[in-house]
Scaffold this active site. Structure first.
Site, PDB file in Angstrom:
ATOM      1  N   HIS A 104       0.832  -1.213   0.000  1.00 23.36           N
ATOM      2  CA  HIS A 104       0.000   0.000   0.000  1.00 23.36           C
ATOM      3  C   HIS A 104       0.867   1.264   0.000  1.00 23.36           C
ATOM      4  CE1 HIS A 104      -3.601   2.440   1.162  1.00 23.36           C
ATOM      5  NE2 HIS A 104      -2.671   3.194   1.721  1.00 23.36           N
ATOM      6  N   GLU A 105       1.762   1.352   0.976  1.00 26.01           N
ATOM      7  CA  GLU A 105       2.617   2.546   1.072  1.00 26.01           C
ATOM      8  C   GLU A 105       3.533   2.621  -0.154  1.00 26.01           C
ATOM      9  OE1 GLU A 105       1.678   4.628   3.208  1.00 26.01           O
ATOM     10  OE2 GLU A 105       0.500   3.255   4.444  1.00 26.01           O
ATOM     11  N   HIS A 128       1.796   4.502  -2.778  1.00 25.76           N
ATOM     12  CA  HIS A 128       1.909   5.959  -2.567  1.00 25.76           C
ATOM     13  C   HIS A 128       3.293   6.449  -3.019  1.00 25.76           C
ATOM     14  CE1 HIS A 128      -1.791   6.798  -0.426  1.00 25.76           C
ATOM     15  NE2 HIS A 128      -1.543   5.942   0.538  1.00 25.76           N
ATOM     16  N   GLU A 156      -4.858   7.722  -2.826  1.00 23.37           N
ATOM     17  CA  GLU A 156      -5.336   6.430  -2.320  1.00 23.37           C
ATOM     18  C   GLU A 156      -5.669   5.478  -3.467  1.00 23.37           C
ATOM     19  OE1 GLU A 156      -5.113   5.200   0.616  1.00 23.37           O
ATOM     20  OE2 GLU A 156      -4.387   7.065   1.485  1.00 23.37           O
TER      21      GLU A 156
HETATM   22 ZN    ZN Z   1      -2.898   5.282   1.996  1.00 17.20          ZN
END
Ligand code: ZN
Length: 498
Positions: free
Chosen positions: A264-265, A268, A294
């Site tokens: 997830h990170e 980003h 997101e």
């Molecule tokens: Zn996030």
């Protein structure tokens, strides 16, 4: 003033702002990684001064004059500079409306709130957090008026995270999702759940660290420009497109928490690292909106990371890191386990199907808090009631209830809907990506370069050069949340044999 001189001043001004933000970010990074527990006070003083200086720098009358001058010559500006001036004029007007003392007071308050929230969460004691939350809500209602007095306060806050999005839009968006997700969840709950007990075996932190290194490699994150650290709550911090930090948290009895936090990170980070060089140190560096950000993290986490081809690709390597723990597990079993859908208490641990229901609870509460129809003291009761209504679960305590997220203590009201919007944007991006390139062939071989290139070209490189809605349009076409609902129905239908 000469145009050339004005442009030089504009660049210098933005570099200075970058420096203030880099200093604040460094303090935050330090606070969450290595700083000792009892050191928040002094950092709060420094953060307050930095926020005050940044405010002073940007609200000076000369800045207004400079921006007006450049705006009057906008036809002579390059597109990129013109966009900077446009954005800066917007934030200048907004900042001018916030009194400097309130701005500083708020910076100090959020620093203090973080500390209080941690203690309140640890003790599961909402009463400890309540007075600070009351102040945060009052500040945000007041700030909403400064942002845009013509809008309802919560609409003004939402607009800060996802420009163009308001309650009318979100009410419809969430209603569409609720109509499709709740019956799907009920159908899933009728079925036999997959076995996920092997995810809770003992996975030593040391082996998980090596696994994280491997995942970063698969994601194509260059370690010379992106490091991974360990914090209580995973996050991504960007300094510029050559310096991004991600963090994770290792639970030795839970292998998928860190695994999906890293992915997830990492999503980003991919976004920040992919922003064009010529936007760096300007107000256009950085992702365009929270929803689009997101969409990128959740794209990698769910659409790619929780897909069967991806898991099949990395599973042989996973077995090398965790030979005993995964000895009797197949890639297909692992895939089913990390996609187990069930109503739960904690948003960050929620599966892809129920995740948006967690967001809806927060959206309803924020809407009422900022709208003035819900008192802070009634938050726990409302939270628990909505969890029962949307997810059918009983909340046993505030630690696993309304104290679980850090957003409110950080002063973020209106952020949560971005997660749901991002999920929905992502599903539509995937649909378009599949039309343009062979997504799953390379992914099944652990090659994400095509996915990266597509997202880089459609989204990342632009940074803030386009409006959020235009970035979404560029990657999604006409946004339609039913595409996300279709995706969920197809995926969970196959997983659960519906
Ligand atoms: Zn996030």
């Amino acid at each position: 003033m000469e145009l050339k001189e004005a442009l030089a001043r504009l660049a210098e001004l933005q570099k200075k702002r970058y420096a203030y933000r880099a200093a604040s970010s460094s303090l935050y990074l330090d606070a969450t990684t290595t700083a000792p527990k009892g050191t928040a006070e002094g950092r709060g003083v420094a953060l307050g001064v930095l926020a005050g200086e940044e405010h002073k720098l940007f609200s000076a009358p000369e800045v207004g004059e400079l921006l007006d001058f450049l705006w009057s010559r906008r036809d002579e500006l390059e597109h990129c500079v013109r966009r900077q001036v446009e954005e800066l004029r917007r934030s200048y007007a907004q900042l001018k409306r916030i009194p400097a003392d309130e701005y500083m007071e708020y910076a100090i308050l959020t620093n203090e709130a973080d500390d209080v929230w941690h203690r309140a969460k640890e003790a599961s004691d909402f009463e400890l957090f309540r007075p600070v939350l009351e102040k945060l809500v009052a500040f945000n209602i007041k700030f909403a008026g400064y942002y845009d007095a013509s809008k309802a306060p919560y609409d003004a806050l939402l607009n800060e995270y996802e420009r163009g999005v308001d309650m009318a839009y979100l009410d419809k968006f969430f209603a569409t999702l609720r109509e499709r997700i709740i019956p799907l969840l009920h159908a899933v709950m009728e079925k036999e759940p997959p076995d996920d007990s092997f995810l809770r075996r003992h996975y030593p932190a040391g082996a998980q660290r090596k696994f994280s290194d491997y995942l970063m490699e698969v994601l194509g994150l260059d370690r010379a420009h992106c490091t991974i650290g360990e914090t209580e709550h995973p996050y991504t911090l960007d300094f510029n497109n050559k310096d991004v930090r991600i963090t994770t948290h290792y639970y030795e009895d839970n292998v998928d928490f860190s695994m999906y936090s890293v992915i997830h990170e990492g999503g980003h980070a991919k976004y920040e690292l992919g922003i064009a060089d010529d936007l760096q140190y300007t107000c256009l560096a950085g992702g365009v909106s929270m929803g689009v950000h997101e969409s990128q993290s959740r794209f990698y986490e769910n659409l790619i990371g929780r897909s069967l081809p991806f898991i099949q690709a990395i599973f042989p390597k996973m077995k090398e890191f965790f030979p005993e723990q995964l000895a009797d597990v197949t890639a297909e079993q692992f895939y089913r386990a990390v996609n187990k859908a069930q109503p739960s208490l904690i948003r960050t641990e929620a599966d892809e199907l129920t995740y948006c229901l967690h967001v809806m609870v927060r959206y309803e509460i924020e809407k009422q808090l900022i709208g003035g129809t819900l008192a802070v003291k009634d938050v726990p009761e409302t939270w628990n009631r909505l969890y029962k209504e949307y997810l059918g679960v009983d909340v046993p305590d505030d630690k696993r209830g309304c104290l679980q997220d850090s957003h409110w203590s950080g002063g973020s009201f209106g952020y949560f809907p971005s997660y749901a919007l991002g999920s929905a944007y992502g599903a539509q991006m995937l649909k378009n990506m599949e039309r343009d390139i062979d997504v799953w062939g390379p992914v099944s071989r652990g090659d994400l370069s095509g996915v990266s290139a597509w997202l880089g070209e459609k989204i990342h490189k632009y940074g803030g050069l386009m409006e959020p809605a235009d970035v979404v349009k560029n990657a999604c076409g006409q946004f339609d949340p039913t595409v996300f609902a279709d995706y969920l129905e197809k995926k969970y239908g196959a997983l659960y044999g519906l």
